[in-house]
Design a protein around this motif. Structure first.
Motif, PDB file in Angstrom:
ATOM      1  N   LYS A  49       0.834  -1.197   0.000  1.00 63.58           N
ATOM      2  CA  LYS A  49       0.000   0.000   0.000  1.00 63.58           C
ATOM      3  C   LYS A  49       0.865   1.241   0.000  1.00 63.58           C
ATOM      4  O   LYS A  49       2.030   1.201   0.413  1.00 63.58           O
ATOM      5  N   TYR A  50       0.265   2.328  -0.466  1.00 62.00           N
ATOM      6  CA  TYR A  50       0.950   3.617  -0.489  1.00 62.00           C
ATOM      7  C   TYR A  50       0.008   4.685   0.018  1.00 62.00           C
ATOM      8  O   TYR A  50      -1.154   4.754  -0.404  1.00 62.00           O
ATOM      9  N   PHE A  51       0.531   5.549   0.907  1.00 59.31           N
ATOM     10  CA  PHE A  51      -0.261   6.707   1.278  1.00 59.31           C
ATOM     11  C   PHE A  51       0.570   7.980   1.335  1.00 59.31           C
ATOM     12  O   PHE A  51       0.027   9.076   1.289  1.00 59.31           O
ATOM     13  N   SER A  52       1.881   7.892   1.425  1.00 57.16           N
ATOM     14  CA  SER A  52       2.711   9.089   1.416  1.00 57.16           C
ATOM     15  C   SER A  52       4.169   8.662   1.299  1.00 57.16           C
ATOM     16  O   SER A  52       4.492   7.479   1.404  1.00 57.16           O
ATOM     17  N   GLY A  53       5.046   9.643   1.061  1.00 63.73           N
ATOM     18  CA  GLY A  53       6.467   9.354   1.053  1.00 63.73           C
ATOM     19  C   GLY A  53       6.958   8.849  -0.292  1.00 63.73           C
ATOM     20  O   GLY A  53       6.436   9.226  -1.345  1.00 63.73           O
ATOM     21  N   PRO A  55       7.342   7.287  -3.591  1.00 67.42           N
ATOM     22  CA  PRO A  55       6.284   6.753  -4.453  1.00 67.42           C
ATOM     23  C   PRO A  55       6.540   5.321  -4.914  1.00 67.42           C
ATOM     24  O   PRO A  55       5.642   4.705  -5.498  1.00 67.42           O
ATOM     25  N   LEU A  56       7.725   4.818  -4.694  1.00 76.21           N
ATOM     26  CA  LEU A  56       8.009   3.417  -5.027  1.00 76.21           C
ATOM     27  C   LEU A  56       7.922   2.607  -3.731  1.00 76.21           C
ATOM     28  O   LEU A  56       8.730   2.759  -2.836  1.00 76.21           O
ATOM     29  N   PHE A  63       7.122  -8.056  -4.761  1.00 77.88           N
ATOM     30  CA  PHE A  63       6.310  -7.115  -5.529  1.00 77.88           C
ATOM     31  C   PHE A  63       6.637  -5.675  -5.140  1.00 77.88           C
ATOM     32  O   PHE A  63       7.016  -5.389  -4.005  1.00 77.88           O
ATOM     33  N   GLU A  64       6.469  -4.780  -6.102  1.00 82.87           N
ATOM     34  CA  GLU A  64       6.598  -3.360  -5.848  1.00 82.87           C
ATOM     35  C   GLU A  64       5.599  -2.608  -6.707  1.00 82.87           C
ATOM     36  O   GLU A  64       5.063  -3.165  -7.681  1.00 82.87           O
ATOM     37  N   ALA A  65       5.318  -1.396  -6.317  1.00 80.23           N
ATOM     38  CA  ALA A  65       4.398  -0.575  -7.101  1.00 80.23           C
ATOM     39  C   ALA A  65       4.883   0.858  -7.061  1.00 80.23           C
ATOM     40  O   ALA A  65       5.481   1.307  -6.081  1.00 80.23           O
ATOM     41  N   GLU A  66       4.603   1.567  -8.143  1.00 76.72           N
ATOM     42  CA  GLU A  66       5.023   2.957  -8.249  1.00 76.72           C
ATOM     43  C   GLU A  66       3.809   3.858  -8.412  1.00 76.72           C
ATOM     44  O   GLU A  66       2.984   3.660  -9.303  1.00 76.72           O
ATOM     45  N   LEU A  76       1.624  -2.197 -10.604  1.00 80.26           N
ATOM     46  CA  LEU A  76       2.278  -3.258  -9.823  1.00 80.26           C
ATOM     47  C   LEU A  76       3.322  -3.943 -10.684  1.00 80.26           C
ATOM     48  O   LEU A  76       3.054  -4.240 -11.854  1.00 80.26           O
ATOM     49  N   ARG A  77       4.483  -4.212 -10.109  1.00 78.51           N
ATOM     50  CA  ARG A  77       5.566  -4.838 -10.870  1.00 78.51           C
ATOM     51  C   ARG A  77       6.224  -5.954 -10.056  1.00 78.51           C
ATOM     52  O   ARG A  77       6.235  -5.937  -8.826  1.00 78.51           O
ATOM     53  N   LYS A  78       6.776  -6.897 -10.820  1.00 78.73           N
ATOM     54  CA  LYS A  78       7.646  -7.914 -10.234  1.00 78.73           C
ATOM     55  C   LYS A  78       8.633  -8.318 -11.318  1.00 78.73           C
ATOM     56  O   LYS A  78       8.225  -8.650 -12.438  1.00 78.73           O
TER      57      LYS A  78
END
Lengths: 116, 114
Positions: A49-53, A55-56, A63-66, A76-78
């Motif tokens: 999940k992402y909410f701040s900070g 961006p990656l 897994f990672e997301a940008e 979403l990337r792998k």
């Protein structure tokens, strides 16, 4: 109303191939972004999940997301998928509604099949 | 902790029948919600609750009722089942208002309405 688009409905890859699943949302205000995964026969669980900070963001199982704010995207990337990554992947957006509350919206999901 | 539990796992109903899908969580979460998952549609929010005694409608509330008499339980009632309610139903809970919070999902209930 806010919406979440997942462009790839079905993806079939061979093991060791790279993966990128697209997710775009339509909301200009504050958002919190999630990727959930549903393995066959199991319930949904959080990948990242992402909410701040930064961006990656990195999640479980490599897994990672940008987050790209200008493109309203959270892909979403792998780098190298495994057979065990076969699952359905859902992008979700919690967007700020009136009164400061947040309402979650899910994308349609992407079914990933990885061939051994 | 058992997390979020749902019963039954499978159910077949005839059109017009009523039933209650049970959901319970043992994490003392304030937020609970019900979703339905249909092929190609993702998850759609049916009803949600921000605490005991407080419920609200989501995106697709018609044909469903909810109540929240305790923090732990959040049952979903189908008043008069219709074939369009054939779906997989997921209950979820989170500790605080959705914002940045992760939702924890139950295993789902597969419902077939004939």
């Amino acid at each position: 109303a806010q919406s979440v688009s997942q462009h790839n409905h079905h993806v079939i890859l061979s093991e060791a191939a790279s993966l990128e699943l697209g997710c775009n949302y339509s909301y200009g205000g504050t958002v919190n972004l999630f990727w959930y995964v549903q393995y066959p026969g199991q319930h949904l669980q959080l990948l990242l999940k992402y909410f701040s900070g930064d961006p990656l963001v990195k999640g479980i199982k490599g897994f990672e997301a940008e987050f790209i704010k200008s493109k309203f995207s959270f892909n979403l990337r792998k780098p190298s998928v495994q057979w065990s990554d076969t699952a359905e992947y859902f992008c979700a957006v919690n967007a700020e509604a009136s009164g400061g509350s947040y309402i979650p919206t899910f994308g349609r999901g992407t079914s990933l099949i990885v061939h051994p | 902790n058992a997390g979020v539990t749902q019963t039954p796992k499978f159910q077949v109903l005839k059109t017009g029948q009523s039933m209650t899908l049970q959901c319970a969580q043992d994490m003392n979460h304030e937020y609970m919600s019900w979703y339905r998952q249909d092929p190609g549609m993702g998850l759609r929010l049916i009803h949600y609750s921000v605490g005991a005694g407080i419920t609200d409608q989501g995106e697709v509330p018609n044909g469903y009722n909810v109540s929240r008499s305790t923090t732990e339980d959040f049952p979903l009632r189908l008043l008069s089942a219709a074939p369009s309610q054939t779906s997989v139903y997921f209950c979820a809970s989170s500790d605080r208002p959705w914002g940045q919070e992760t939702q924890y999902f139950g295993p789902g209930t597969r419902l077939l309405v004939l």
